[in-house]
Structures are given as structure tokens and as C-alpha cells.
Design a protein around this motif. Structure first.
Motif, PDB file in Angstrom:
ATOM      1  N   ASP A   5       0.828  -1.198   0.000  1.00 44.19           N
ATOM      2  CA  ASP A   5       0.000   0.000   0.000  1.00 44.19           C
ATOM      3  C   ASP A   5       0.865   1.253   0.000  1.00 44.19           C
ATOM      4  OD1 ASP A   5      -2.314  -1.389  -0.065  1.00 44.19           O
ATOM      5  OD2 ASP A   5      -2.757  -1.231   2.075  1.00 44.19           O
ATOM      6  N   ALA A   6       2.069   1.098   0.555  1.00 47.57           N
ATOM      7  CA  ALA A   6       2.981   2.246   0.605  1.00 47.57           C
ATOM      8  C   ALA A   6       3.463   2.644  -0.779  1.00 47.57           C
ATOM      9  CB  ALA A   6       4.180   1.911   1.489  1.00 47.57           C
ATOM     10  N   PHE A   7       3.274   1.771  -1.768  1.00 39.55           N
ATOM     11  CA  PHE A   7       3.792   2.028  -3.106  1.00 39.55           C
ATOM     12  C   PHE A   7       2.693   2.406  -4.094  1.00 39.55           C
ATOM     13  CE2 PHE A   7       6.948  -1.501  -1.867  1.00 39.55           C
ATOM     14  CZ  PHE A   7       7.657  -0.614  -1.078  1.00 39.55           C
ATOM     15  N   SER A   8       1.524   2.774  -3.618  1.00 37.32           N
ATOM     16  CA  SER A   8       0.397   3.014  -4.514  1.00 37.32           C
ATOM     17  C   SER A   8       0.583   4.247  -5.388  1.00 37.32           C
ATOM     18  CB  SER A   8      -0.900   3.145  -3.707  1.00 37.32           C
ATOM     19  OG  SER A   8      -0.803   4.202  -2.774  1.00 37.32           O
ATOM     20  N   LEU A  40      16.174  -8.720 -10.876  1.00 37.52           N
ATOM     21  CA  LEU A  40      16.269  -7.647  -9.890  1.00 37.52           C
ATOM     22  C   LEU A  40      15.455  -6.466 -10.388  1.00 37.52           C
ATOM     23  CD1 LEU A  40      17.528  -6.099  -7.474  1.00 37.52           C
ATOM     24  CD2 LEU A  40      19.523  -5.660  -8.938  1.00 37.52           C
ATOM     25  N   VAL A  41      14.516  -6.011  -9.558  1.00 34.73           N
ATOM     26  CA  VAL A  41      13.696  -4.836  -9.880  1.00 34.73           C
ATOM     27  C   VAL A  41      13.984  -3.777  -8.820  1.00 34.73           C
ATOM     28  CG1 VAL A  41      11.377  -3.937 -10.270  1.00 34.73           C
ATOM     29  CG2 VAL A  41      11.899  -6.325 -10.844  1.00 34.73           C
ATOM     30  N   ALA A  42      14.601  -2.683  -9.231  1.00 33.70           N
ATOM     31  CA  ALA A  42      14.928  -1.596  -8.312  1.00 33.70           C
ATOM     32  C   ALA A  42      13.863  -0.512  -8.407  1.00 33.70           C
ATOM     33  CB  ALA A  42      16.295  -1.021  -8.642  1.00 33.70           C
ATOM     34  N   THR A  43      13.550   0.120  -7.284  1.00 31.90           N
ATOM     35  CA  THR A  43      12.537   1.169  -7.279  1.00 31.90           C
ATOM     36  C   THR A  43      12.951   2.295  -6.337  1.00 31.90           C
ATOM     37  OG1 THR A  43      11.116   0.593  -5.384  1.00 31.90           O
ATOM     38  CG2 THR A  43      10.878  -0.752  -7.355  1.00 31.90           C
ATOM     39  N   GLY A  44      12.231   3.387  -6.478  1.00 32.37           N
ATOM     40  CA  GLY A  44      12.300   4.453  -5.499  1.00 32.37           C
ATOM     41  C   GLY A  44      10.967   4.507  -4.774  1.00 32.37           C
ATOM     42  N   LEU A  79      16.550   7.528 -10.509  1.00 31.98           N
ATOM     43  CA  LEU A  79      15.485   7.269 -11.464  1.00 31.98           C
ATOM     44  C   LEU A  79      14.993   8.597 -12.028  1.00 31.98           C
ATOM     45  CD1 LEU A  79      13.624   4.680  -9.198  1.00 31.98           C
ATOM     46  CD2 LEU A  79      15.299   4.199 -10.987  1.00 31.98           C
ATOM     47  N   ALA A  80      13.768   8.598 -12.543  1.00 28.48           N
ATOM     48  CA  ALA A  80      13.200   9.829 -13.091  1.00 28.48           C
ATOM     49  C   ALA A  80      13.118  10.909 -12.016  1.00 28.48           C
ATOM     50  CB  ALA A  80      11.807   9.543 -13.658  1.00 28.48           C
ATOM     51  N   GLU A  81      13.290  12.135 -12.465  1.00 28.57           N
ATOM     52  CA  GLU A  81      13.192  13.296 -11.584  1.00 28.57           C
ATOM     53  C   GLU A  81      14.223  13.264 -10.456  1.00 28.57           C
ATOM     54  OE1 GLU A  81       9.152  13.391 -10.251  1.00 28.57           O
ATOM     55  OE2 GLU A  81       8.334  13.457 -12.279  1.00 28.57           O
ATOM     56  N   GLY A  82      15.325  12.531 -10.664  1.00 24.71           N
ATOM     57  CA  GLY A  82      16.394  12.484  -9.672  1.00 24.71           C
ATOM     58  C   GLY A  82      16.102  11.635  -8.460  1.00 24.71           C
ATOM     59  N   GLU A  83      14.998  10.902  -8.482  1.00 22.59           N
ATOM     60  CA  GLU A  83      14.662  10.059  -7.334  1.00 22.59           C
ATOM     61  C   GLU A  83      15.688   8.946  -7.162  1.00 22.59           C
ATOM     62  OE1 GLU A  83      10.887   7.435  -5.635  1.00 22.59           O
ATOM     63  OE2 GLU A  83      10.882   8.180  -7.695  1.00 22.59           O
ATOM     64  N   GLN A  84      16.083   8.693  -5.922  1.00 22.16           N
ATOM     65  CA  GLN A  84      17.103   7.704  -5.635  1.00 22.16           C
ATOM     66  C   GLN A  84      16.519   6.293  -5.529  1.00 22.16           C
ATOM     67  OE1 GLN A  84      20.619   8.420  -5.339  1.00 22.16           O
ATOM     68  NE2 GLN A  84      19.696  10.165  -6.387  1.00 22.16           N
ATOM     69  N   VAL A  85      17.263   5.315  -6.023  1.00 20.55           N
ATOM     70  CA  VAL A  85      16.905   3.905  -5.796  1.00 20.55           C
ATOM     71  C   VAL A  85      17.129   3.602  -4.322  1.00 20.55           C
ATOM     72  CG1 VAL A  85      17.576   1.514  -6.238  1.00 20.55           C
ATOM     73  CG2 VAL A  85      17.449   3.137  -8.136  1.00 20.55           C
ATOM     74  N   ASP A  86      16.061   3.238  -3.624  1.00 23.58           N
ATOM     75  CA  ASP A  86      16.215   2.971  -2.198  1.00 23.58           C
ATOM     76  C   ASP A  86      15.529   1.680  -1.751  1.00 23.58           C
ATOM     77  OD1 ASP A  86      13.541   3.646  -2.280  1.00 23.58           O
ATOM     78  OD2 ASP A  86      13.707   5.381  -0.950  1.00 23.58           O
ATOM     79  N   ARG A  87      15.037   0.872  -2.702  1.00 19.25           N
ATOM     80  CA  ARG A  87      14.393  -0.402  -2.367  1.00 19.25           C
ATOM     81  C   ARG A  87      14.414  -1.302  -3.586  1.00 19.25           C
ATOM     82  NH1 ARG A  87       9.085   2.636  -0.643  1.00 19.25           N
ATOM     83  NH2 ARG A  87      10.700   4.192  -0.265  1.00 19.25           N
ATOM     84  N   THR A 138      20.675  -5.062   1.936  1.00 18.24           N
ATOM     85  CA  THR A 138      20.133  -4.093   2.898  1.00 18.24           C
ATOM     86  C   THR A 138      21.171  -3.748   3.965  1.00 18.24           C
ATOM     87  OG1 THR A 138      17.843  -4.827   2.561  1.00 18.24           O
ATOM     88  CG2 THR A 138      18.337  -3.711   4.638  1.00 18.24           C
ATOM     89  N   ASP A 139      21.866  -4.763   4.453  1.00 19.60           N
ATOM     90  CA  ASP A 139      22.851  -4.544   5.513  1.00 19.60           C
ATOM     91  C   ASP A 139      24.039  -3.717   5.035  1.00 19.60           C
ATOM     92  OD1 ASP A 139      21.293  -6.019   7.239  1.00 19.60           O
ATOM     93  OD2 ASP A 139      22.426  -7.878   6.981  1.00 19.60           O
ATOM     94  N   THR A 140      24.486  -3.955   3.806  1.00 20.10           N
ATOM     95  CA  THR A 140      25.716  -3.323   3.333  1.00 20.10           C
ATOM     96  C   THR A 140      25.484  -2.036   2.550  1.00 20.10           C
ATOM     97  OG1 THR A 140      25.720  -4.709   1.336  1.00 20.10           O
ATOM     98  CG2 THR A 140      26.952  -5.514   3.269  1.00 20.10           C
ATOM     99  N   ARG A 141      24.318  -1.895   1.916  1.00 18.16           N
ATOM    100  CA  ARG A 141      24.067  -0.733   1.064  1.00 18.16           C
ATOM    101  C   ARG A 141      22.916   0.142   1.569  1.00 18.16           C
ATOM    102  NH1 ARG A 141      26.147  -1.297  -4.569  1.00 18.16           N
ATOM    103  NH2 ARG A 141      27.428  -3.176  -4.626  1.00 18.16           N
ATOM    104  N   GLY A 142      22.180  -0.352   2.565  1.00 18.82           N
ATOM    105  CA  GLY A 142      21.078   0.426   3.098  1.00 18.82           C
ATOM    106  C   GLY A 142      19.890   0.535   2.162  1.00 18.82           C
ATOM    107  N   ILE A 143      19.769  -0.402   1.213  1.00 13.38           N
ATOM    108  CA  ILE A 143      18.647  -0.415   0.263  1.00 13.38           C
ATOM    109  C   ILE A 143      17.634  -1.445   0.742  1.00 13.38           C
ATOM    110  CG2 ILE A 143      17.979  -0.754  -2.150  1.00 13.38           C
ATOM    111  CD1 ILE A 143      20.832  -0.051  -2.945  1.00 13.38           C
ATOM    112  N   LEU A 144      16.386  -1.043   0.887  1.00 17.03           N
ATOM    113  CA  LEU A 144      15.361  -1.891   1.475  1.00 17.03           C
ATOM    114  C   LEU A 144      15.030  -3.085   0.588  1.00 17.03           C
ATOM    115  CD1 LEU A 144      13.200  -2.368   3.678  1.00 17.03           C
ATOM    116  CD2 LEU A 144      11.667  -0.913   2.320  1.00 17.03           C
ATOM    117  N   PHE A 145      15.115  -4.281   1.151  1.00 17.16           N
ATOM    118  CA  PHE A 145      14.746  -5.517   0.461  1.00 17.16           C
ATOM    119  C   PHE A 145      13.252  -5.738   0.693  1.00 17.16           C
ATOM    120  CE2 PHE A 145      15.471 -10.427   0.566  1.00 17.16           C
ATOM    121  CZ  PHE A 145      14.933 -10.540  -0.706  1.00 17.16           C
TER     122      PHE A 145
END
Length: 220
Positions: A5-8, A40-44, A79-87, A138-145
Motif C-alpha cells: 500500500d505504501a507504493f500506490s 532484480l527490480v529496483a525502485t524508489g 530514477l526519473a526526476e532524480g529520485e534515488q533507488v532505495d528499495r 540491505t545490511d551493506t548498502r542500506g537499500i530496502l529488500f
């Protein structure tokens, strides 16, 4: 898994609200249903990002972690609009084969047998190394799995973080009925059952000539 729901607000035709939507986004990007693959699917927070696929091998946890590190090194960090990959999501596609093609073809689809579901469950055990590899990122890069999804011949499975283990979450033909899959189809996207068919479709010469006789011969 992380509640979807957080990604709607994702930049997709329909909201991404469940695992079926994640799989739908992935296969529409690839253009086919993969077999024996890690994707692998990366998102912001608002944009679904790039999709990277590699062939699935029987490898150790350390090797899986090293491969994910390599993929993240190759992937854009914004990603688009400078959004960072964080998950990110990981998708494991199993053997597939004729059984999966049957299930994805409405005129051929059958009720999956217990034996077919059990075969998928056994194959999904390969995901254990990838669960730990995802946690390593997640542990090494801080990107949410966010989740690990397994797509078998007839069924789909998702990660239960408390175990961690894979649990049954539905059948693969459900993916073809989810809103995102259908909306992408309406926008002209298509998903072929196999990579081989996708390659053939891309190399089709139907639009490569103005010679009507030749064009009709190809169609025939």
C-alpha cells in the motif's frame, strides 16, 4: 514483505498493490515469462526502476550475494526526476516449460494438480540463498529488500520474513488478471510465454518490406 500500500503512488497505469502487480511490471518490461532466471527490480518511493535479469544457477549464499553486489554496481542509482533507488524486489523464475505455457493459455488451462504444486514448492527451496543475499544488500548498502517472489510452473510464492521462508501466495494465471497487467496490455504492451518467442517476434520481418506478395507470404 513490505506492505505494498505504501507504493500506490508508483508511476504505473494502475497502483502497485500486491505481488501480482510486481510480477506484471517485471514481465511486461522483459516482454516474456523467463525461465531459470533471477530478476532484480529496483525502485524508489514513486518510480518503478530498471529490471535486470540473469540466468539462474545453483550457487551458494556467498555467490548469490556477490552477484547481487555486481548487479547493483551496474544499476543506475537514480530514477526519473532524480529520485534515488532505495528499495528492490527479487524475482526467481523456475523451470516453467510446457506446464507453465498451458497455464498461461486460457484455452488450455487446467486446475493445477497437487503434484505440480509440490514440484514448485520443492523448486522454491533454491530461494533460501537469495533471501540471505537480499538481506546482505540491505545490511551493506542500506537499500530496502521489499520481497522475494518465486514464480513456478503453476504457482507463485513469496517471502515470509519472520522465518525467513517462502510461502504459497497464489497461482501464476492470477497475474494475467491483475489491474496493472491488463492496463499495460491496453497500452499496447505484450508478454510472450517464452524468451524464444519474444526473440522471434522482435526479429519478425513483417514490417520490413513494401512488397505485398512477399509480405503476404510471410503472413501465410
Amino acid at each position: 514483505m513490505t506492505p505494498l500500500d505504501a507504493f500506490s503512488d508508483f508511476n504505473t497505469p494502475s497502483p502497485v498493490r500486491g505481488v501480482s502487480d510486481v510480477v506484471a511490471y517485471t514481465i511486461h518490461n522483459l516482454g516474456f515469462w523467463p525461465t531459470r532466471s533471477v530478476v532484480l527490480v529496483a525502485t524508489g518511493a514513486r518510480h518503478m526502476g530498471p529490471v535486470l535479469r540473469v540466468n539462474l544457477e545453483d550457487i551458494s549464499e556467498n555467490e548469490a550475494s556477490a552477484l547481487l553486489d555486481y548487479l547493483f554496481d551496474m544499476m543506475p542509482t537514480s530514477l526519473a526526476e532524480g529520485e534515488q533507488v532505495d528499495r528492490f524486489f527479487l524475482l526467481i523464475f523456475g523451470e516453467g516449460g510446457e506446464v507453465r505455457t498451458r497455464q498461461l493459455t486460457a484455452s488450455l488451462r487446467q486446475t493445477p494438480t497437487l503434484e505440480e504444486i509440490q514440484k514448485d514448492a520443492a523448486e522454491a527451496k533454491i530461494c533460501q540463498a537469495w533471501i540471505r543475499a537480499g538481506m546482505h544488500i540491505t545490511d551493506t548498502r542500506g537499500i530496502l529488500f521489499c520481497d522475494l517472489l518465486f514464480i513456478g510452473s503453476v504457482s507463485r510464492w513469496e517471502m515470509e520474513p519472520a522465518e525467513p521462508a517462502m510461502v504459497f501466495s497464489g497461482f501464476i494465471d492470477d497475474i494475467q488478471k491483475c489491474p496493472l497487467y491488463l492496463d499495460l496490455m491496453l497500452k499496447g504492451s505484450s508478454v510472450l510465454p517464452t524468451e524464444e518467442q519474444a526473440v522471434q517476434a522482435q526479429s519478425s520481418p513483417l514490417n520490413a518490406t513494401n512488397n505485398q506478395a512477399e509480405y503476404q507470404a510471410w503472413l501465410d
